[in-house]
Design a protein around this motif. Structure first.
Motif, mmCIF file in Angstrom:
data_model
loop_
_atom_site.group_PDB
_atom_site.id
_atom_site.type_symbol
_atom_site.label_atom_id
_atom_site.label_comp_id
_atom_site.label_asym_id
_atom_site.label_seq_id
_atom_site.Cartn_x
_atom_site.Cartn_y
_atom_site.Cartn_z
ATOM 1 N N UNK A 53 3.572 16.130 43.121
ATOM 2 C CA UNK A 53 4.926 16.741 42.778
ATOM 3 C C UNK A 53 5.276 16.138 41.503
ATOM 4 N N UNK A 54 5.193 14.869 41.159
ATOM 5 C CA UNK A 54 5.790 14.453 39.980
ATOM 6 C C UNK A 54 4.876 14.898 38.790
ATOM 7 N N UNK A 55 3.699 15.051 39.071
ATOM 8 C CA UNK A 55 2.801 15.379 37.796
ATOM 9 C C UNK A 55 3.118 16.881 37.735
ATOM 10 N N UNK A 56 3.661 17.696 38.512
ATOM 11 C CA UNK A 56 3.885 19.069 38.459
ATOM 12 C C UNK A 56 4.953 19.231 37.673
ATOM 13 N N UNK A 57 6.130 18.539 37.629
ATOM 14 C CA UNK A 57 7.266 18.959 37.089
ATOM 15 C C UNK A 57 8.417 17.773 36.708
ATOM 16 N N UNK A 58 7.874 16.595 36.652
ATOM 17 C CA UNK A 58 8.838 15.585 36.449
ATOM 18 C C UNK A 58 8.253 14.342 35.724
ATOM 19 N N UNK A 59 6.909 13.969 35.746
ATOM 20 C CA UNK A 59 6.446 12.573 35.060
ATOM 21 C C UNK A 59 5.285 12.717 34.563
ATOM 22 N N UNK A 60 4.869 11.896 33.563
ATOM 23 C CA UNK A 60 3.551 11.568 33.111
ATOM 24 C C UNK A 60 3.171 10.571 33.972
ATOM 25 N N UNK A 61 1.703 10.550 34.521
ATOM 26 C CA UNK A 61 1.257 9.595 35.462
ATOM 27 C C UNK A 61 0.369 8.853 34.571
ATOM 28 N N UNK A 62 0.464 7.511 34.934
ATOM 29 C CA UNK A 62 -0.270 6.271 34.243
ATOM 30 C C UNK A 62 -0.712 5.500 35.201
ATOM 31 N N UNK A 63 -1.759 4.561 34.802
ATOM 32 C CA UNK A 63 -2.309 3.399 35.585
ATOM 33 C C UNK A 63 -2.270 2.284 34.704
ATOM 34 N N UNK A 64 -2.734 1.105 35.184
ATOM 35 C CA UNK A 64 -2.730 -0.024 34.073
ATOM 36 C C UNK A 64 -3.675 0.238 32.931
ATOM 37 N N UNK A 65 -4.721 0.742 33.216
ATOM 38 C CA UNK A 65 -5.751 1.038 32.181
ATOM 39 C C UNK A 65 -5.130 1.904 31.160
ATOM 40 N N UNK A 66 -4.680 3.095 31.645
ATOM 41 C CA UNK A 66 -4.094 4.031 30.688
ATOM 42 C C UNK A 66 -3.067 3.342 29.887
ATOM 43 N N UNK A 67 -2.231 2.780 30.486
ATOM 44 C CA UNK A 67 -1.065 2.052 30.128
ATOM 45 C C UNK A 67 -1.359 1.200 28.950
ATOM 46 N N UNK A 68 -2.356 0.501 29.020
ATOM 47 C CA UNK A 68 -2.967 -0.686 28.399
ATOM 48 C C UNK A 68 -3.633 0.018 27.020
ATOM 49 N N UNK A 69 -4.264 1.061 27.217
ATOM 50 C CA UNK A 69 -4.699 1.908 26.131
ATOM 51 C C UNK A 69 -3.804 2.468 25.416
ATOM 52 N N UNK A 70 -2.830 3.135 25.969
ATOM 53 C CA UNK A 70 -1.574 3.906 25.352
ATOM 54 C C UNK A 70 -0.723 2.991 24.394
ATOM 55 N N UNK A 71 -0.455 1.818 25.182
ATOM 56 C CA UNK A 71 0.159 0.882 24.162
ATOM 57 C C UNK A 71 -0.445 0.241 23.224
ATOM 58 N N UNK A 72 -1.716 -0.091 23.214
ATOM 59 C CA UNK A 72 -2.409 -0.410 22.328
ATOM 60 C C UNK A 72 -2.585 0.263 21.200
ATOM 61 N N UNK A 73 -2.413 1.735 21.634
ATOM 62 C CA UNK A 73 -2.474 2.572 20.136
ATOM 63 C C UNK A 73 -1.070 2.663 19.294
ATOM 64 N N UNK A 74 -0.155 2.286 20.091
ATOM 65 C CA UNK A 74 1.319 2.253 19.308
ATOM 66 C C UNK A 74 1.225 0.964 18.531
ATOM 67 N N UNK A 75 0.741 -0.103 18.553
ATOM 68 C CA UNK A 75 0.515 -1.402 17.672
ATOM 69 C C UNK A 75 0.128 -1.085 16.461
#
Length: 197
Positions: free
Chosen positions: A175-197
């Motif tokens: 439900x959330x992925x369909x209309x409310x939120x971007x889904x993340x997990x630890x790995x995805x979050x670590x990769x995503x935050x690393x790209x922002x540095x």
């Protein structure tokens, strides 16, 4: 809930911006220990990733001070509620909340309803929230939907949220992925935050 399932439901991809994000750790309390303890490793990893990226960590604590604040929860859960001042109402020690990290006291599913959370976030230039904690399909989902409606970009953790059954957990992710939120997990979050540095 330990295995990440976001890929099954992932429709959109985006990374949180550390400069405009806050991590919400929902209701990691003794009352929910049987549901919360299996995700302690991933939620602690998520908290540390956020702290290392200078993302504020905000905890919520669900509790009731008197029958006057039970609302519909009293009817729905037959008054089996978390009472303020009890051991069940306290945050799990293992979660490792640091002195100075904000705690939002709430008495219903949404961390926004009847609290200062929205004012605090907006007052600190925060426009994105990363949601972790328990229970996936109740307080986490309601907070995510409420955040979206209030104009916040929502990131919802698939491996740092948990509830009573895998079926309910995955229904929320769909439900959330369909209309409310971007889904993340630890790995995805670590990769995503690393790209922002």
């Amino acid at each position: 809930m330990a295995d990440s399932s976001y890929e099954k439901f992932d429709i959109r991809k985006k990374n949180p911006n550390p400069k405009t994000s806050a991590l919400l750790v929902i209701d990691m309390q003794n009352y929910f220990s049987s549901i919360a303890k299996p995700i302690l490793p991933t939620i602690k990893t998520t908290i540390n990733l956020c702290r290392n990226s200078q993302i504020p960590v905000i905890f919520t604590r669900h509790n009731h001070k008197s029958p006057s604040d039970y609302g519909m929860l009293g009817e729905w859960w037959n008054n089996d509620l978390i009472l303020d001042g009890t051991v069940g109402s306290e945050l799990l020690l293992e979660i490792g909340r640091r002195s100075g990290e904000k705690v939002v006291e709430k008495s219903t599913y949404s961390a926004f309803w009847g609290t200062d959370l929205e004012d605090f976030l907006k007052g600190n230039g925060i426009s994105e929230v990363i949601i972790t904690g328990v229970m996936t399909n109740l307080c986490c989902e309601t907070t995510a939907r409420d955040a979206f409606i209030r104009g916040f970009r929502v990131f919802f953790s698939t491996d740092s949220t948990a509830t009573s059954t895998e079926e309910l957990h995955e229904a929320t992710l769909k439900n959330l992925a369909y209309g409310f939120a971007y889904l993340v997990d630890c790995k995805r979050l670590e990769e995503g935050l690393g790209k922002m540095e």
